[in-house]
Structure formats: structure tokens, C-alpha cells
Design a protein around this motif. Structure first.
Motif, short mmCIF file in Angstrom:
data_model
loop_
_atom_site.label_atom_id
_atom_site.label_comp_id
_atom_site.label_asym_id
_atom_site.label_seq_id
_atom_site.Cartn_x
_atom_site.Cartn_y
_atom_site.Cartn_z
N SER A 72 0.81 -1.21 0.00
CA SER A 72 0.00 0.00 0.00
C SER A 72 0.85 1.27 0.00
O SER A 72 0.40 2.31 -0.46
CB SER A 72 -0.92 0.01 1.22
OG SER A 72 -0.16 -0.01 2.42
N GLU A 97 -8.85 -3.18 -12.64
CA GLU A 97 -9.99 -3.55 -11.83
C GLU A 97 -11.07 -4.13 -12.73
O GLU A 97 -11.29 -3.63 -13.84
CB GLU A 97 -10.50 -2.28 -11.16
CG GLU A 97 -11.10 -2.47 -9.83
CD GLU A 97 -11.37 -1.14 -9.16
OE1 GLU A 97 -11.11 -1.06 -7.96
OE2 GLU A 97 -11.84 -0.19 -9.81
N PRO A 129 -9.85 -2.72 -4.20
CA PRO A 129 -10.12 -1.29 -4.28
C PRO A 129 -11.51 -1.05 -4.88
O PRO A 129 -11.93 -1.75 -5.78
CB PRO A 129 -9.03 -0.78 -5.23
CG PRO A 129 -7.97 -1.82 -5.22
CD PRO A 129 -8.68 -3.12 -4.96
N HIS A 130 -12.20 -0.10 -4.32
CA HIS A 130 -13.54 0.27 -4.79
C HIS A 130 -14.52 -0.90 -4.70
O HIS A 130 -15.53 -0.92 -5.41
CB HIS A 130 -13.49 0.81 -6.23
CG HIS A 130 -12.43 1.84 -6.44
ND1 HIS A 130 -11.41 1.67 -7.33
CD2 HIS A 130 -12.21 3.04 -5.82
CE1 HIS A 130 -10.61 2.73 -7.29
NE2 HIS A 130 -11.07 3.56 -6.38
N GLU A 155 -10.81 -0.16 -15.47
CA GLU A 155 -10.15 0.92 -14.75
C GLU A 155 -8.75 0.45 -14.35
O GLU A 155 -8.59 -0.60 -13.74
CB GLU A 155 -10.94 1.31 -13.50
CG GLU A 155 -10.33 2.50 -12.81
CD GLU A 155 -11.19 3.01 -11.66
OE1 GLU A 155 -10.63 3.72 -10.80
OE2 GLU A 155 -12.39 2.71 -11.63
N ILE A 157 -5.72 1.05 -11.95
CA ILE A 157 -5.60 1.70 -10.65
C ILE A 157 -4.14 2.00 -10.31
O ILE A 157 -3.22 1.47 -10.93
CB ILE A 157 -6.27 0.87 -9.54
CG1 ILE A 157 -5.56 -0.47 -9.35
CG2 ILE A 157 -7.74 0.67 -9.83
CD1 ILE A 157 -6.07 -1.25 -8.16
N ASP A 161 -4.91 3.82 -4.66
CA ASP A 161 -6.13 3.02 -4.56
C ASP A 161 -5.97 1.86 -3.58
O ASP A 161 -6.96 1.34 -3.07
CB ASP A 161 -6.55 2.48 -5.93
CG ASP A 161 -6.94 3.58 -6.89
OD1 ASP A 161 -7.75 4.45 -6.49
OD2 ASP A 161 -6.46 3.57 -8.03
N THR A 164 -7.01 2.34 0.56
CA THR A 164 -8.37 2.49 1.09
C THR A 164 -8.78 1.31 1.92
O THR A 164 -8.25 0.26 1.88
CB THR A 164 -9.38 2.67 -0.05
OG1 THR A 164 -9.30 1.55 -0.92
CG2 THR A 164 -9.12 3.96 -0.79
#
Length: 164
Positions: A72, A97, A129-130, A155, A157, A161, A164
């Protein structure tokens, strides 16, 4: 003079392909002896820090193993690995993603094949992520792959990202 979004200072509010660098995420390939407890020691080296392992892949042989990790916070992770005196190498990977809907890993492979982009290896991320699944890929042409994936609805990333 730099023009910003809406004509002020900063960016113009649109992207150009020329000079655009697709976001990549640093992967650390850590070389460990193939013996009991080595992976635990590596994982524990990040305990008590803001660094967490976001992706993990292990390739082992009789004598040693290579643990590929995505972190991260790569800068701090690099410092931790250096202090641990563990031998490691770094590569930049493209992470895509799987967007909402029926997009699959097969769709990623098909899109990249049509663009004649080779995937050397890939593995899923531990974090999503997301809230969506993501796959890390070591690719021979990051710029072309990034454009293809974006054009086909995926997407790409970046490291932020993973935080999170």
C-alpha cells in the motif's frame, strides 16, 4: 504558462495520449530460503506500520522461493525490506480492476491479445479497491496495455487506490 481546469492554473481538464504515463504499482520480489517460518517473518516485518500487503504471489523451488508482493505504501515498504536485509528486486506492474457488470479476466486477456500485448504473469490482489476484484499484471507494453484496457471499459488503478 500553465492552464488549469476551467482555464485557470493547473490542468486543462482533458487528457492527451502524448506524454501520458499509465499508473503502475511497484512490485517487490523478495527472495527467501524455502524453510518454515520465512513467509511469516516477511509478513511480520510490516506489523505496526501503515504498510500493508495488497497483493501476494509465491513461486517456490526446492531451495528458495520468490514472494512477489504489492504494498500500500511502496516507499516505506522499500525501507522496511532494506532494514530487514532481505534481498529483493522491483518491477512495475499494471493493475486493472474488473468493473461492475459482466467484465471478466477473460475480457482483459482478450483485449490485450487483440492489441498483441503479452502478459508475462498475473495474480489477484488481496485487497479490493472500490469493492471490486483487481488483477496485477507484468506486461511487456504498459502504455499500450493501459490504453487498451481503458478503451475497453476497465479501470487501471494506482498505488493510492491500495490505501483504502
Amino acid at each position: 504558462m500553465s492552464l488549469g481546469e476551467g482555464g485557470g492554473e493547473g490542468g486543462l481538464g482533458f487528457e492527451t495520449l502524448e506524454g501520458y504515463s499509465w499508473p503502475t504499482i511497484t512490485q517487490f520480489s523478495v527472495f527467501l530460503e524455502n524453510r518454515v517460518g520465512q513467509l511469516l517473518e516477511l509478513v511480520r516485518s510490516f506489523t505496526g506500520t501503515k504498510v500493508r500487503i495488497a497483493g501476494l504471489s509465491i513461486a517456490d523451488s526446492a531451495d528458495c522461493c520468490i514472494v512477489r508482493i504489492m504494498l500500500s505504501h511502496s516507499e516505506q515498504g522499500r525501507e522496511i525490506l532494506q532494514k530487514s536485509e532481505l534481498p529483493f528486486a522491483e518491477n512495475e506492474l499494471l493493475v486493472a480492476e474488473l468493473t461492475a457488470g459482466s467484465r471478466t479476466l477473460g475480457d482483459i486477456c482478450t483485449a490485450l491479445l487483440q492489441g498483441e500485448v503479452n502478459i508475462h504473469y498475473a495474480y489477484p490482489l488481496i485487497v479490493h479497491p472500490h469493492g471490486r476484484a483487481a488483477v496485477a499484471m507484468h506486461i511487456d507494453n504498459v502504455e499500450l496495455a493501459g490504453q487498451i484496457l481503458r478503451d475497453t471499459g476497465f479501470e487501471v488503478i494506482c498505488e493510492a487506490d491500495l490505501r483504502t
